[in-house]
Design a protein around this motif. Sequence first.
Motif, PDB file in Angstrom:
ATOM      1  N   PRO A 239       0.726  -1.614   0.254  1.00  0.00           N
ATOM      2  CA  PRO A 239       0.540  -0.206   0.032  1.00  0.00           C
ATOM      3  C   PRO A 239       1.083   1.045   0.121  1.00  0.00           C
ATOM      4  O   PRO A 239       1.915   1.230   0.488  1.00  0.00           O
ATOM      5  N   VAL A 240       0.724   2.230  -1.036  1.00  0.00           N
ATOM      6  CA  VAL A 240       1.002   3.531  -0.515  1.00  0.00           C
ATOM      7  C   VAL A 240      -0.122   4.440  -0.073  1.00  0.00           C
ATOM      8  O   VAL A 240      -0.509   4.539  -0.846  1.00  0.00           O
ATOM      9  N   PRO A 241       0.624   5.392   0.810  1.00  0.00           N
ATOM     10  CA  PRO A 241      -0.275   5.919   1.739  1.00  0.00           C
ATOM     11  C   PRO A 241      -0.106   7.524   1.005  1.00  0.00           C
ATOM     12  O   PRO A 241       0.432   8.018   0.245  1.00  0.00           O
ATOM     13  N   GLU A 242      -1.418   7.947   1.023  1.00  0.00           N
ATOM     14  CA  GLU A 242      -1.662   8.987   0.621  1.00  0.00           C
ATOM     15  C   GLU A 242      -0.778   9.915   1.320  1.00  0.00           C
ATOM     16  O   GLU A 242      -0.516  10.343   2.573  1.00  0.00           O
ATOM     17  N   THR A 243      -0.461  11.377   0.740  1.00  0.00           N
ATOM     18  CA  THR A 243       0.454  12.395   1.035  1.00  0.00           C
ATOM     19  C   THR A 243       0.024  14.183   0.404  1.00  0.00           C
ATOM     20  O   THR A 243      -0.152  13.109  -0.515  1.00  0.00           O
ATOM     21  N   TRP A 244       0.519  14.384   0.768  1.00  0.00           N
ATOM     22  CA  TRP A 244       0.909  15.847   0.470  1.00  0.00           C
ATOM     23  C   TRP A 244       2.347  16.474   0.319  1.00  0.00           C
ATOM     24  O   TRP A 244       2.127  16.459   1.490  1.00  0.00           O
ATOM     25  N   PRO A 245       2.257  17.453  -0.220  1.00  0.00           N
ATOM     26  CA  PRO A 245       3.363  18.333  -0.331  1.00  0.00           C
ATOM     27  C   PRO A 245       3.718  19.119   1.097  1.00  0.00           C
ATOM     28  O   PRO A 245       2.481  20.107   1.293  1.00  0.00           O
ATOM     29  N   GLY A 246       4.742  19.138   1.567  1.00  0.00           N
ATOM     30  CA  GLY A 246       4.863  19.262   2.708  1.00  0.00           C
ATOM     31  C   GLY A 246       6.414  20.613   2.870  1.00  0.00           C
ATOM     32  O   GLY A 246       6.712  21.245   1.902  1.00  0.00           O
ATOM     33  N   LYS A 247       6.389  21.574   3.705  1.00  0.00           N
ATOM     34  CA  LYS A 247       7.463  22.660   4.096  1.00  0.00           C
ATOM     35  C   LYS A 247       6.381  23.500   3.034  1.00  0.00           C
ATOM     36  O   LYS A 247       7.480  24.435   2.386  1.00  0.00           O
ATOM     37  N   VAL A 248       5.232  23.863   2.939  1.00  0.00           N
ATOM     38  CA  VAL A 248       5.015  24.884   2.308  1.00  0.00           C
ATOM     39  C   VAL A 248       5.796  26.150   2.676  1.00  0.00           C
ATOM     40  O   VAL A 248       5.505  26.194   3.763  1.00  0.00           O
ATOM     41  N   GLY A 249       6.810  27.373   2.291  1.00  0.00           N
ATOM     42  CA  GLY A 249       7.250  28.411   3.271  1.00  0.00           C
ATOM     43  C   GLY A 249       8.643  28.273   3.326  1.00  0.00           C
ATOM     44  O   GLY A 249       9.494  29.340   3.765  1.00  0.00           O
ATOM     45  N   ILE A 264      12.899  25.219  -8.797  1.00  0.00           N
ATOM     46  CA  ILE A 264      12.009  24.482  -8.937  1.00  0.00           C
ATOM     47  C   ILE A 264      11.001  25.384  -7.452  1.00  0.00           C
ATOM     48  O   ILE A 264      11.315  24.906  -6.439  1.00  0.00           O
ATOM     49  N   PHE A 265       9.911  25.441  -8.215  1.00  0.00           N
ATOM     50  CA  PHE A 265       8.782  25.114  -7.158  1.00  0.00           C
ATOM     51  C   PHE A 265       7.176  24.698  -6.827  1.00  0.00           C
ATOM     52  O   PHE A 265       6.983  24.417  -8.302  1.00  0.00           O
ATOM     53  N   GLY A 266       6.416  24.462  -5.263  1.00  0.00           N
ATOM     54  CA  GLY A 266       5.500  24.155  -5.699  1.00  0.00           C
ATOM     55  C   GLY A 266       4.393  24.274  -4.375  1.00  0.00           C
ATOM     56  O   GLY A 266       5.157  23.910  -3.589  1.00  0.00           O
ATOM     57  N   ARG A 267       3.343  23.115  -4.354  1.00  0.00           N
ATOM     58  CA  ARG A 267       2.737  23.358  -3.027  1.00  0.00           C
ATOM     59  C   ARG A 267       1.551  21.969  -3.171  1.00  0.00           C
ATOM     60  O   ARG A 267       1.433  21.445  -4.862  1.00  0.00           O
ATOM     61  N   PRO A 268       0.633  21.554  -2.756  1.00  0.00           N
ATOM     62  CA  PRO A 268      -0.270  20.648  -2.867  1.00  0.00           C
ATOM     63  C   PRO A 268      -1.080  20.578  -3.812  1.00  0.00           C
ATOM     64  O   PRO A 268      -1.710  22.232  -4.038  1.00  0.00           O
ATOM     65  N   GLY A 269      -1.085  19.676  -4.474  1.00  0.00           N
ATOM     66  CA  GLY A 269      -2.304  20.236  -5.846  1.00  0.00           C
ATOM     67  C   GLY A 269      -3.459  19.187  -5.779  1.00  0.00           C
ATOM     68  O   GLY A 269      -4.153  19.401  -4.753  1.00  0.00           O
ATOM     69  N   LEU A 270      -4.164  19.115  -7.269  1.00  0.00           N
ATOM     70  CA  LEU A 270      -5.052  18.259  -7.038  1.00  0.00           C
ATOM     71  C   LEU A 270      -4.718  16.025  -7.274  1.00  0.00           C
ATOM     72  O   LEU A 270      -4.074  16.248  -8.203  1.00  0.00           O
ATOM     73  N   VAL A 271      -6.121  15.266  -6.556  1.00  0.00           N
ATOM     74  CA  VAL A 271      -5.788  14.043  -7.446  1.00  0.00           C
ATOM     75  C   VAL A 271      -6.766  14.228  -8.449  1.00  0.00           C
ATOM     76  O   VAL A 271      -7.313  15.091  -8.750  1.00  0.00           O
ATOM     77  N   ARG A 319      -1.826   9.053  -5.132  1.00  0.00           N
ATOM     78  CA  ARG A 319      -1.806   8.804  -4.068  1.00  0.00           C
ATOM     79  C   ARG A 319      -1.873  10.672  -3.611  1.00  0.00           C
ATOM     80  O   ARG A 319      -1.655  10.829  -2.525  1.00  0.00           O
ATOM     81  N   SER A 320      -0.981  11.166  -5.065  1.00  0.00           N
ATOM     82  CA  SER A 320      -0.834  13.207  -4.684  1.00  0.00           C
ATOM     83  C   SER A 320      -1.303  13.648  -5.307  1.00  0.00           C
ATOM     84  O   SER A 320      -1.732  13.626  -6.410  1.00  0.00           O
ATOM     85  N   GLY A 321      -1.058  15.201  -4.955  1.00  0.00           N
ATOM     86  CA  GLY A 321      -1.131  16.040  -6.156  1.00  0.00           C
ATOM     87  C   GLY A 321      -0.357  17.072  -5.917  1.00  0.00           C
ATOM     88  O   GLY A 321       0.271  17.487  -5.101  1.00  0.00           O
ATOM     89  N   VAL A 322       0.528  17.704  -7.156  1.00  0.00           N
ATOM     90  CA  VAL A 322       1.227  18.710  -7.011  1.00  0.00           C
ATOM     91  C   VAL A 322       0.342  20.513  -8.446  1.00  0.00           C
ATOM     92  O   VAL A 322       0.330  19.633  -8.990  1.00  0.00           O
ATOM     93  N   PHE A 323       0.908  21.336  -7.061  1.00  0.00           N
ATOM     94  CA  PHE A 323       0.417  22.240  -8.480  1.00  0.00           C
ATOM     95  C   PHE A 323       2.163  22.747  -8.204  1.00  0.00           C
ATOM     96  O   PHE A 323       3.060  23.425  -7.132  1.00  0.00           O
ATOM     97  N   LEU A 424       5.223  29.279  -1.075  1.00  0.00           N
ATOM     98  CA  LEU A 424       5.533  27.707  -2.170  1.00  0.00           C
ATOM     99  C   LEU A 424       6.916  26.982  -1.322  1.00  0.00           C
ATOM    100  O   LEU A 424       7.370  27.855  -0.683  1.00  0.00           O
ATOM    101  N   LEU A 425       7.074  25.516  -1.410  1.00  0.00           N
ATOM    102  CA  LEU A 425       8.388  24.816  -1.163  1.00  0.00           C
ATOM    103  C   LEU A 425       9.063  25.577  -3.128  1.00  0.00           C
ATOM    104  O   LEU A 425       8.724  25.040  -3.806  1.00  0.00           O
TER     105      LEU A 425
END
Length: 462
Positions: A239-249, A264-271, A319-323, A424-425
Motif C-alpha cells: 500500500p502507498v499511503p496518501e500524502t501531500w507536499p509539505g514544507k510550504v513556505g 523549482i517550486f510547488g505546493r499541494p495540488g489535486l488528484v 496518491r497525491s497531487g502537486v501544483f 511555495l516550497l
Amino acid sequence: MIREVLFSIAMGFMIIDTATAAAKIQRIVSPGGIEAWLVEENTVPLISFEFAFRGGSAQDEPARAGTANLLSGLLDEGAGSLDAQTFQQKLEESAVELHFNASRDSFDGSLKTLSEKRDEAFELVRLAVNEARLDAESIERIRAQTLARIRRDSTDPGDVAHEMWSQLAFPDHPYGLRAIGTEETVEAITRDDLTGYRARNFARSNLVVSVVGAIDAATLGPALDKIFGALPAEPKLKPVPETWPGKVGHTEVVTMDVPQTTLIFGRPGLVREDPDYIPAVVMNHIIGGGTFTSRLFNEVREKRGLAYSVYSYLDPMERSGVFGGGVATRNDRAGDAIDIIEAQIAGFAKEGPTADELAKAQKYLTGSYALNFDSSVKIARGLKAIQLNRLPIDYIEKRNALVNAVTVEDVKRVAARILGDGDLLVVAVGKPELASGRGSAAPLTDDQQDVVPKALPSGAIR
C-alpha cells in the motif's frame, strides 16, 4: 514501400482523424478475461501496442530505490532461450521497436511493429514480460549505465532541483525517492530484487492495454492471452499511503557554481479524481501553463526580463497531487523571481481570472487537444493514460465540453482552494541572492490543508 513504412515506425507517425478514432474505440475482453481498448485502423500496416502495470517505482523498497527502473532496462536484454544479442537481433530483423519504462505509479511497455510481423513481435513481448533472463552480464552493464546517468544528473541544476524538491515535499514516502535510485541503492540491487519486483507487480488485474492499428478484435483477443495469460491474476502491491507536499513556505538552497539559479517550486495540488480537476487545468493554463500567454510569463519575462521561460504545471499522482513550476534566472535576481511568482500566485488566488483570460484558455485547451491524438502512437499512449487515470472510454469525446463548461467562478474557487496565500516550497540551485528570512521551514496551516480532498466523491468526473 517497406522503407517508407519502416520510417513511419521510426518516427512513430501515422495520421488518424481524431474524431473518427474516438468513435472507433472498442473495449474488448480476451477469452481469458484481459481487457484492452482498440482502435482498428488499416490505412497503414502498422500496430502501436501500449501497456502498463499499475505500481511503478513507488513499489521499490527504499534501500533498493531504482529497482523498477533497472528492471525496465533489462527486459529486452535476453529472454527465454534468446540471449541479449540474439534478442536484439530478432527485434532488428523484424523491424520491431520494444521499450520499457518505470514511472512513479506505473511500469510501462511500448511496442511498434508492422502488421505482417505482429506474431513475431507479440512473441518477443511475451518473452520479455514473462521470461526475461536477467543474466549477470546484462545486469552489470545496465547497472553501469544507470550509475553513469546518476552521476551525470548530479551536475545538472535542473535534475538536482527536481530531486531535492521531491525529497523535501515527500519525506519518508515513496514519492520522495528517486525513481532512478541513488548510487548506493542501485549498487545494492540484486537479481533476486529484480525477480521479486516482477513477481509482485506484473499481474493481469493491474494491467491496462491500448492498441491502435491494423489488427481486429478477433485477432487481438487471443494475442492478449498469449502475451499476458500466464501472469498471476492479482499483484502483491504494497500500500502507498496518501500524502501531500509539505514544507510550504520553505526555500532550500543547493549551492552550485553556475552563473544562474534554477528554481523549482510547488505546493499541494489535486488528484485526478477530484471534481475540481478540469477547472484546475484551466487555472494552471492561465497562470503558467500557457507559456507565452500566461501571467507568469508576462510578469517574469515580458515585463522584467528575468528569465527566458517560466512555467507551471499540475501533477496528479495516484496518491497525491502537486501544483508546481520552475524558472531559471541570474543568481542576483533569484530572490526577485521568487517574490514575483509568489505574488502572482497569491493575487490569482484572491482575484481569479478575467472573462477574457478564461475564453482564451478554453479556446487554446480545446483547440490543441487533438494534437495529443494525431498519430497511432499518440492515440495508443493517450488511451493508456486515460485508462491509468480511470477515466471513461468516451472521455476523448467529452473532454472539450468539460473544459468549455468551466466558469470564471469555477476557476476562482479552485484557485482559492489550491493556491491559498501563494506560499511555495522552493528549491534554488546555484548561487542565489535571496531576501533575508527565506528558508525557514513551515508546516501546512489549516487553510492550506483544505486543498486535500477528505474523500473522493463517487462518480466524480475524471
